[in-house]
Write a protein that holds these residues in place. Sequence first.
Motif, short mmCIF file in Angstrom:
data_model
loop_
_atom_site.label_atom_id
_atom_site.label_comp_id
_atom_site.label_asym_id
_atom_site.label_seq_id
_atom_site.Cartn_x
_atom_site.Cartn_y
_atom_site.Cartn_z
N HIS A 315 0.85 -1.20 0.00
CA HIS A 315 0.00 0.00 0.00
C HIS A 315 0.88 1.24 0.00
O HIS A 315 1.77 1.38 0.83
CB HIS A 315 -0.94 0.01 1.22
CG HIS A 315 -1.88 1.18 1.22
ND1 HIS A 315 -2.73 1.46 0.17
CD2 HIS A 315 -2.09 2.17 2.13
CE1 HIS A 315 -3.43 2.54 0.44
NE2 HIS A 315 -3.05 3.00 1.63
N ARG A 322 0.84 4.74 10.43
CA ARG A 322 -0.41 4.06 10.77
C ARG A 322 -0.63 2.93 9.77
O ARG A 322 -0.41 3.12 8.58
CB ARG A 322 -1.56 5.07 10.68
CG ARG A 322 -2.87 4.55 11.16
CD ARG A 322 -3.96 5.60 10.95
NE ARG A 322 -3.84 6.74 11.84
CZ ARG A 322 -4.33 6.77 13.08
NH1 ARG A 322 -4.96 5.73 13.57
NH2 ARG A 322 -4.20 7.85 13.83
N ILE A 323 -1.06 1.79 10.26
CA ILE A 323 -1.36 0.67 9.36
C ILE A 323 -2.84 0.68 9.03
O ILE A 323 -3.69 0.49 9.90
CB ILE A 323 -0.95 -0.67 10.01
CG1 ILE A 323 0.59 -0.74 10.09
CG2 ILE A 323 -1.52 -1.84 9.21
CD1 ILE A 323 1.11 -1.99 10.77
N VAL A 324 -3.13 0.98 7.79
CA VAL A 324 -4.51 0.91 7.32
C VAL A 324 -4.59 -0.34 6.44
O VAL A 324 -4.04 -0.38 5.35
CB VAL A 324 -4.91 2.17 6.54
CG1 VAL A 324 -6.31 2.05 6.01
CG2 VAL A 324 -4.79 3.40 7.45
N ASP A 325 -5.27 -1.33 6.95
CA ASP A 325 -5.23 -2.67 6.37
C ASP A 325 -6.63 -3.05 5.91
O ASP A 325 -7.20 -4.05 6.33
CB ASP A 325 -4.71 -3.62 7.47
CG ASP A 325 -4.51 -5.05 6.98
OD1 ASP A 325 -4.31 -5.23 5.76
OD2 ASP A 325 -4.57 -5.96 7.82
N SER A 326 -7.16 -2.23 5.01
CA SER A 326 -8.57 -2.35 4.63
C SER A 326 -8.96 -3.74 4.15
O SER A 326 -10.11 -4.13 4.26
CB SER A 326 -8.91 -1.37 3.49
OG SER A 326 -8.41 -0.10 3.76
N GLN A 328 -7.25 -6.60 4.90
CA GLN A 328 -6.72 -7.62 5.81
C GLN A 328 -5.65 -8.46 5.14
O GLN A 328 -5.57 -9.68 5.36
CB GLN A 328 -7.88 -8.49 6.34
CG GLN A 328 -8.98 -7.61 6.96
CD GLN A 328 -10.14 -8.37 7.54
OE1 GLN A 328 -10.62 -9.31 6.91
NE2 GLN A 328 -10.60 -7.98 8.71
N TRP B 112 -12.06 -1.96 13.38
CA TRP B 112 -12.31 -1.35 12.08
C TRP B 112 -12.16 0.17 12.09
O TRP B 112 -12.38 0.83 11.08
CB TRP B 112 -13.72 -1.72 11.58
CG TRP B 112 -13.71 -3.10 11.02
CD1 TRP B 112 -14.15 -4.23 11.62
CD2 TRP B 112 -13.16 -3.50 9.75
NE1 TRP B 112 -13.93 -5.32 10.83
CE2 TRP B 112 -13.33 -4.90 9.66
CE3 TRP B 112 -12.55 -2.83 8.70
CZ2 TRP B 112 -12.89 -5.63 8.55
CZ3 TRP B 112 -12.13 -3.55 7.59
CH2 TRP B 112 -12.29 -4.93 7.53
N HIS B 114 -10.45 3.61 11.74
CA HIS B 114 -9.35 4.15 10.94
C HIS B 114 -8.82 3.12 9.95
O HIS B 114 -7.61 3.02 9.72
CB HIS B 114 -8.22 4.67 11.83
CG HIS B 114 -7.49 5.85 11.22
ND1 HIS B 114 -7.00 5.84 9.95
CD2 HIS B 114 -7.18 7.08 11.70
CE1 HIS B 114 -6.41 6.99 9.66
NE2 HIS B 114 -6.53 7.77 10.71
N GLN B 115 -9.73 2.36 9.36
CA GLN B 115 -9.35 1.40 8.33
C GLN B 115 -10.03 1.77 7.01
O GLN B 115 -10.32 0.92 6.18
CB GLN B 115 -9.72 -0.03 8.76
CG GLN B 115 -8.91 -0.51 9.98
CD GLN B 115 -7.42 -0.51 9.70
OE1 GLN B 115 -6.95 -1.15 8.78
NE2 GLN B 115 -6.67 0.25 10.50
#
Lengths: 587, 587
Positions: A315, A322-326, A328, B112, B114-115
């Motif tokens: 990504h 920040r880890i945004v792991d939409s 998964q 969920w 901030h994803q």
Amino acid sequence: MPVLQPIVNLAELLYQKGVTDVIVSPGSRSAPLTLAVARHPKLRVRVIADERSAGFIALGLAQQCINNRQPRPVAIICTSGSAVYNLAPAIAEAYFQEIPLVLLTADRPREWVHQQDGQTIFQAGIFGQHVKRSYDLPADYGHPDARWYIERSVNEALNLSGLTPLGPVHVNVPLREPFYPKEGETFHYEPVRIIDALPVQPELPASVWHQLLREWEGAERKLIAVGQMSYHPELTAILQKISDELAVPVVGEIISNLHQNGVFITQSDTFLSSAAGEDWLQKLRPELLITCGHSFLTRNLKTFLRKNSAPQHWHIQPSADRIVDSFQSLTKLIPTGPLYFFEKLFADLDYQRFLQGDEDEEEQEFLQRWQNADRRAGKLVQDALRPAEPFVEWAAVQTILEQLPQHSILHLANSMPVRYANLCGIRADQQIAVSANRGTSGIDGCLSTAVGAALATDQIVTIFVGDVAFFYDRNALWNPYLPANLRIVLFNNHGGHIFRMIDGSAQQPELETYFETEQPLSGRASAEEAGIDYRSCRTTDELLAALTGFFDKGSTARLLEVFTDKRVNADMFQPYKAQVKQQFGGR
Amino acid sequence: MPVLQPIVNLAELLYQKGVTDVIVSPGSRSAPLTLAVARHPKLRVRVIADERSAGFIALGLAQQCINNRQPRPVAIICTSGSAVYNLAPAIAEAYFQEIPLVLLTADRPREWVHQQDGQTIFQAGIFGQHVKRSYDLPADYGHPDARWYIERSVNEALNLSGLTPLGPVHVNVPLREPFYPKEGETFHYEPVRIIDALPVQPELPASVWHQLLREWEGAERKLIAVGQMSYHPELTAILQKISDELAVPVVGEIISNLHQNGVFITQSDTFLSSAAGEDWLQKLRPELLITCGHSFLTRNLKTFLRKNSAPQHWHIQPSADRIVDSFQSLTKLIPTGPLYFFEKLFADLDYQRFLQGDEDEEEQEFLQRWQNADRRAGKLVQDALRPAEPFVEWAAVQTILEQLPQHSILHLANSMPVRYANLCGIRADQQIAVSANRGTSGIDGCLSTAVGAALATDQIVTIFVGDVAFFYDRNALWNPYLPANLRIVLFNNHGGHIFRMIDGSAQQPELETYFETEQPLSGRASAEEAGIDYRSCRTTDELLAALTGFFDKGSTARLLEVFTDKRVNADMFQPYKAQVKQQFGGR
């Protein structure tokens, strides 16, 4: 030196740091701030009574400055008390959408909080995690260190709001009386000290590039998926090249601003609707997924990427904090800009390709599988929209999209308009820049945001908005600044239609009373009150007639109200759903 | 057990703990909560689309329940995301006004946040210090301890909101999909465990009473000042007795609900306007000041009490945990109820008086000094209001106040209406219960609050509201529940008139553009849209005609729009100010 000189200087500091626009909501406690910006010769100040709308108008202005490639924070000034809390919905949206705003909230001095004095709440840090940082200025300026603190803090706040990720910052400004200068007293803006933070370009070291290229080469099926992005022709161009020349499917939604050019995948919401587990879908699963941008719109695309997760997922996001792991599935964060990344990636791969020859067949096949599904879905949608009668919202959206002027700006309000428009898509040659408040996806300020955007450009700004979002935010029209380039398309089905369209609520006996909540209003009165040209339609022919000249330049904003029947809208969606099921399987 | 059974049970828990009314704003994430209350046979559920208005309608309902002597929290349900933040202005008002509300905010499960998923913000603890406590429920109910935690927390939240000081509590409710029951699935409300907190009556020990009585006797000049209080005939009666029989002046404002009965001091805003330091005013200075209630309205009274501070100041407030020292003179907190305190004080003093004989002359003189000033101020006001022409707002307020039906309820919106009405005062024999949002004194929800109050009573509820507050909160009228007992009096001078009336802003060249911000609307369109009877007036005669039958019972709410000219309003205030200066000195 007048007691409030440090407050007067704030206006100069804002200006020197690049702020050009200030939105003010009237108040007495905030008078020193208001007068400081109102009397400043270079700041453009607009006064909006309803702070909720003021916040979103500021957001729209700042959002459009980004689209104009001149990102700069917009300042907001409000008085103390619950006025501040009315800004909160826009602040949350700005935080998640990464829009730079500088909030200057007047306050009572600390010692007066919770002493039963009017318009006093707990303002310090009131926005919690929804601002990048919160500053609380001193109320007394006698000591030079206090003035140093004010100057330094506001410099930092303005720098911070402009550092990636962009976002809102909060400066709470306690003010003692007297607030008002004596009659005839003039303001003198002193020279202020500017502390600039120089911009840096985050680039990846050569060793990291080599590793990435190795992993790229090692993955058979690559997929690029782009979340919400502002309109960006250079990025579009390089992604198109990558897709064309390296045989990589590039998936976007309408809010990604990658529009229909025969290359990008734009109809995923239709052909991925059977994400629940059809065999053929697994052939669309990538080995390497590369994503960039903000949020994705449709559940279908998100579910597909979650259920068919790539073993490797990179990504690209501006900051690694920040880890945004939409989906998964994230394995690597690449903290740089997508344009830099994709241009360098393409150049390096192009050179390798020059040395090693073309891409292999499997990659071509993977691209074609995505593009074929996209083409079939696009045809299915066009077939669904062909009948002129009965008149339904979705078809009206398509008709209006086709007539949008070239190089214009489209705002899509949340709930159904953004979903309908995404199902349709936009032709790339129209060069439409699409915006939507997908940071928090509220309906609360979509209209105000479009008003703000229209104030920052001469291009036509069109907003598609449903009736609930329109009336919720009708105070967007309660100001004297409505620009002539604003076009409002109000889709009025007299209720929260989305609840009839989604599975779950549609099946409940409580649908009409507790979800859809029918509302009887038409936008005519609002348009008349605001001095906006009004037209309406109830059939396809009336729509086509109403569109004549609608987008032409004129002296006032215009509102087109599209009346449809909620039941017919829902009914006419059924054949589409049946076709989708037949062609793509699933539910 | 259905997965969401603990959520279904919440509705039963609310009901068992005394909640009768629930305000719901539609949403999908909140559907389980919505369905749980909608299907509950005993809860009254109303659906309001705009959360900002929904919050204030709930507040008005709960406020009126207190006035009805049936205090109980009103529940609010909203969906996740910025919807929650739109409630914040009402929550802050409820906190400072001490109104019990229970907010049930749907949320995504913690993981969920901030994803980049829609309608997700940082909801846990979002209202900061503006709620009494914030609870964050678990998203998984499999383990019995999780169900224990939910039941216990919601019991505690409901208890807490009903403990003095009353106030809002926040229960954040993360919810996993699926939200919706299957078609035809019925809800079964399980028995819930109720954990009641028994009410206690805080009483002062005998030794403390003896000390207080000694100090009372030792002080020559006693003054009782009452801040905002709900209408309370027993308290009024005992305060009247204390004033009459013990020669103690009792000062109230219109929001104290101590109205004009020839005993109470109600015109202090007029005769204390020279608080800056006239000699005669020092003779009004008390040796012992006793205060109770919430905030005071007028700067003149507050400045007088600050500048002539009493050596001893007792404040009666329900909880001793916080020092509210509005007059910078507090010496003793008395953490009990004012009715208990004044009744016992009077009984004890009355017995002493029986033993020792009457009060002394100095006390009588002190009372008369206050009452004489009050009478003179009252006459001055009546003289100022006598001319029928030109037609001005203040006189219109007086005319309408006189015609309010007996036993009715009056809501005073912030900014000018509450100030005009306080300058006039109300005759005690009218038995009007006055409410106003003086917790944070915002204009943001005054109309919605009145709508909420009218839903909780059959009495006539009248609101006086200025045009800026009216249009700011016009979504108060955007719902199908507008009760027939609602009467709106809209004072329309086309702008934020208060800025022309107060010193400081009135003298700035920026007055019209940056403070008053003229707005052109009339309330007619809003009334028509809402199906409300509309009438208007521009002269005294027209006003009198419009008032004919206005307060009679009918089948719909009514709106009376009083148009005046802002400049004439301001001009006609000048002779009053000159008279005040002549008679009472000062500015």
